[in-house]
Design an enzyme around this catalytic site. Structure first.
Site, PDB file in Angstrom:
ATOM      1  N   ASP A  45      -7.578 -18.204   2.924  1.00  0.00           N
ATOM      2  CA  ASP A  45      -8.172 -16.943   2.476  1.00  0.00           C
ATOM      3  C   ASP A  45      -8.845 -17.089   1.112  1.00  0.00           C
ATOM      4  O   ASP A  45      -8.497 -16.398   0.150  1.00  0.00           O
ATOM      5  CB  ASP A  45      -7.077 -15.869   2.427  1.00  0.00           C
ATOM      6  CG  ASP A  45      -7.631 -14.454   2.381  1.00  0.00           C
ATOM      7  OD1 ASP A  45      -8.677 -14.204   3.006  1.00  0.00           O
ATOM      8  OD2 ASP A  45      -7.003 -13.600   1.718  1.00  0.00           O
ATOM      9  N   ASN A  73     -12.021 -14.580   0.202  1.00  0.00           N
ATOM     10  CA  ASN A  73     -10.757 -13.895  -0.040  1.00  0.00           C
ATOM     11  C   ASN A  73     -10.817 -12.445   0.405  1.00  0.00           C
ATOM     12  O   ASN A  73     -11.755 -11.720   0.088  1.00  0.00           O
ATOM     13  CB  ASN A  73     -10.385 -13.968  -1.521  1.00  0.00           C
ATOM     14  CG  ASN A  73      -9.052 -13.311  -1.806  1.00  0.00           C
ATOM     15  OD1 ASN A  73      -8.998 -12.232  -2.363  1.00  0.00           O
ATOM     16  ND2 ASN A  73      -7.972 -13.954  -1.402  1.00  0.00           N
ATOM     17  N   ARG A  81      -3.986 -12.507   8.773  1.00  0.00           N
ATOM     18  CA  ARG A  81      -3.131 -12.345   9.955  1.00  0.00           C
ATOM     19  C   ARG A  81      -3.927 -11.796  11.136  1.00  0.00           C
ATOM     20  O   ARG A  81      -3.750 -12.233  12.279  1.00  0.00           O
ATOM     21  CB  ARG A  81      -1.958 -11.418   9.629  1.00  0.00           C
ATOM     22  CG  ARG A  81      -0.914 -12.050   8.713  1.00  0.00           C
ATOM     23  CD  ARG A  81       0.099 -11.023   8.258  1.00  0.00           C
ATOM     24  NE  ARG A  81       1.121 -11.605   7.387  1.00  0.00           N
ATOM     25  CZ  ARG A  81       1.969 -10.891   6.649  1.00  0.00           C
ATOM     26  NH1 ARG A  81       1.886  -9.557   6.669  1.00  0.00           N
ATOM     27  NH2 ARG A  81       2.867 -11.490   5.900  1.00  0.00           N
ATOM     28  N   ASP A  97       4.517 -17.222   6.382  1.00  0.00           N
ATOM     29  CA  ASP A  97       3.867 -17.217   5.074  1.00  0.00           C
ATOM     30  C   ASP A  97       3.790 -18.638   4.538  1.00  0.00           C
ATOM     31  O   ASP A  97       4.723 -19.434   4.691  1.00  0.00           O
ATOM     32  CB  ASP A  97       4.637 -16.338   4.097  1.00  0.00           C
ATOM     33  CG  ASP A  97       4.347 -14.851   4.311  1.00  0.00           C
ATOM     34  OD1 ASP A  97       3.536 -14.530   5.208  1.00  0.00           O
ATOM     35  OD2 ASP A  97       4.928 -14.026   3.584  1.00  0.00           O
ATOM     36  N   ASP A 183       3.098  -5.025   6.460  1.00  0.00           N
ATOM     37  CA  ASP A 183       3.970  -5.663   7.429  1.00  0.00           C
ATOM     38  C   ASP A 183       5.047  -4.697   7.928  1.00  0.00           C
ATOM     39  O   ASP A 183       5.435  -4.747   9.096  1.00  0.00           O
ATOM     40  CB  ASP A 183       4.607  -6.923   6.850  1.00  0.00           C
ATOM     41  CG  ASP A 183       5.216  -6.711   5.480  1.00  0.00           C
ATOM     42  OD1 ASP A 183       5.036  -5.628   4.884  1.00  0.00           O
ATOM     43  OD2 ASP A 183       5.878  -7.643   4.981  1.00  0.00           O
ATOM     44  N   HIS A 216       3.995 -13.321  -5.501  1.00  0.00           N
ATOM     45  CA  HIS A 216       4.348 -12.698  -4.232  1.00  0.00           C
ATOM     46  C   HIS A 216       3.561 -11.405  -4.117  1.00  0.00           C
ATOM     47  O   HIS A 216       3.589 -10.566  -5.013  1.00  0.00           O
ATOM     48  CB  HIS A 216       5.844 -12.400  -4.156  1.00  0.00           C
ATOM     49  CG  HIS A 216       6.684 -13.637  -4.104  1.00  0.00           C
ATOM     50  ND1 HIS A 216       6.693 -14.478  -3.014  1.00  0.00           N
ATOM     51  CD2 HIS A 216       7.526 -14.186  -5.013  1.00  0.00           C
ATOM     52  CE1 HIS A 216       7.516 -15.494  -3.259  1.00  0.00           C
ATOM     53  NE2 HIS A 216       8.019 -15.325  -4.460  1.00  0.00           N
TER      54      HIS A 216
END
Length: 399
Positions: A45, A73, A81, A97, A183, A216
């Site tokens: 990405d 990006n 995904r 991941d 998610d 993260h």
């Protein structure tokens, strides 16, 4: 030549994933499932740290089929995904991941479980490496369960095995408008639409790795993103589950995990403008979904805070948060006549505040975790209190 359909498509969205990507890809190559039954779709990405080159190297030497896609990006994990889903051919898909890794037998065990039980979603046990991971749902292996009769609603990350036909039938994709919680929305929908869910608790299938650089996705973004996430999840639950106890049991999750932290200790550090904005963002959700059926499932300090949010009482909420932050033990109040116990957080029976006593009644589980409640938590004890009260009344009348 016809190529056999793989059992599982491993979809890896990767952005600035080095050096963690190295162990991630090694864990895929080490899978005990026959490589001919696996395909990997890796989406770079827009990385600039060598992630794309490492993926290309892996594709050249890996024993399974590997497709590498390079793109600009996208700003979040949903885009990669979704790109992977469009290319997936496997009977199942697994979202990995790029900074995490799989247990060696993970795919073999999950595919076998889904085939044996004919379930649409399989959760493999997750453990954290230098970070926390959900724990409550791994008590025992559940060959077939659902979101209402287990604790799987408290793990809504995407790192699970999904039957691809389920996703295709309902046109399921990750919501690219959400910058956090995408998610959770995807996984909750899969739980609700699935014909059965399996839980593998006796083998670590997934290692959730803490990055030393703190990159993260779930840790980034402004507080408004959390409200967006909570709003979307509540709306989904309301659309797919009729009003009643089953819906209430699921609504606990977005209220408790997504919304409530915005009205925790961090609220004390917010300026008045941010506090007012948070209450403004919360109000439509509180008005639409918050009610006693959800509130009674929470601990007193959780329930009390959300009730105060619903009333827009930042002043009273701050008092409660100061009390909690000071790690003070609330006073336990007993009502022998009514057989009830109350947890005395700030403004309990404060006439000026006007808060109902019911907000301060602990759940049965809460009475077992608070030290002062342990001798008070049984019906036998309440009956003894009532008898003692009757005896005292008789003595007073005799006098």
């Amino acid at each position: 030549m016809t190529v056999a359909q793989p059992d599982v498509s491993v979809i890896i969205g990767a952005y600035e994933a080095m050096p963690y990507l190295v162990e991630c890809l090694e864990s895929v190559q080490a899978q005990t499932l026959d490589p001919a039954r696996i395909e990997v779709i890796a989406v770079d990405d827009g990385s600039t740290d060598g992630t794309g080159d490492r993926l290309e190297e892996f594709a050249k030497q890996a024993p399974m089929a590997v497709t590498v896609i390079h793109q600009e990006n996208s700003g979040g994990p949903s885009g990669p995904r979704n790109v992977g889903l469009e290319r997936a051919r496997g009977r199942y898909v697994f979202f990995l991941d790029a900074d995490d890794r799989l247990g060696a037998e993970a795919l073999e065990r999950m595919v076998a479980m889904a085939d044996e039980q004919r379930t649409d979603v399989v959760l493999g046990k997750v453990v954290g490496v230098n970070r926390n991971a959900p724990k409550s749902m791994w008590g025992r292996t559940l060959p077939r369960t659902d979101v209402f009769s287990s604790k799987i609603k408290f793990t809504l990350s995407a790192q699970k095995l999904f039957r691809r036909e389920l996703l295709a039938r309902h046109g399921m994709r990750f919501d690219e408008s959400l910058r956090t919680g995408e998610d959770a929305l995807f996984t909750m929908e899969a739980y609700l639409r699935a014909d059965g869910v399996s839980v593998i608790a006796d083998y670590t299938c997934y290692y959730l790795v803490g990055r030393s650089d703190g990159k993260h996705v779930t840790k980034t973004g402004s507080y408004t993103l959390r409200f967006d996430s909570a709003r979307a999840l509540m709306k989904l639950i309301a659309e797919l589950v009729p009003a009643g106890p089953r819906r209430d049991s699921l609504m606990v999750r977005p209220f408790l995990i997504t919304l409530l932290p915005q009205f925790g200790p961090v609220f004390l550090n917010n300026d008045e403008e941010v506090r007012a904005h948070k209450l403004e963002l919360a109000k439509p959700m509180m008005d639409a979904y918050w009610h006693e059926g959800i509130a009674e499932r929470m601990k007193v300090n959780e329930r009390l805070r959300l009730h105060l949010v619903a009333r827009g009482r930042a002043d009273l909420l701050s008092d409660v948060l100061e009390f909690v932050k000071a790690n003070k033990a609330p006073t336990v109040f007993m009502d022998p006549a009514g057989g009830k116990a109350y947890v005395g957080y700030p403004h309990f029976r404060d006439g000026a505040a006007g808060l109902p006593d019911e907000w301060f009644v602990p759940t049965t589980r809460e009475t077992l975790t608070i030290e002062k409640f342990k001798p008070l938590a049984t019906p036998v004890h309440f009956e003894r209190l009532r008898k003692a009260a009757r005896r005292m009344l008789k003595v007073r009348r005799a006098v």
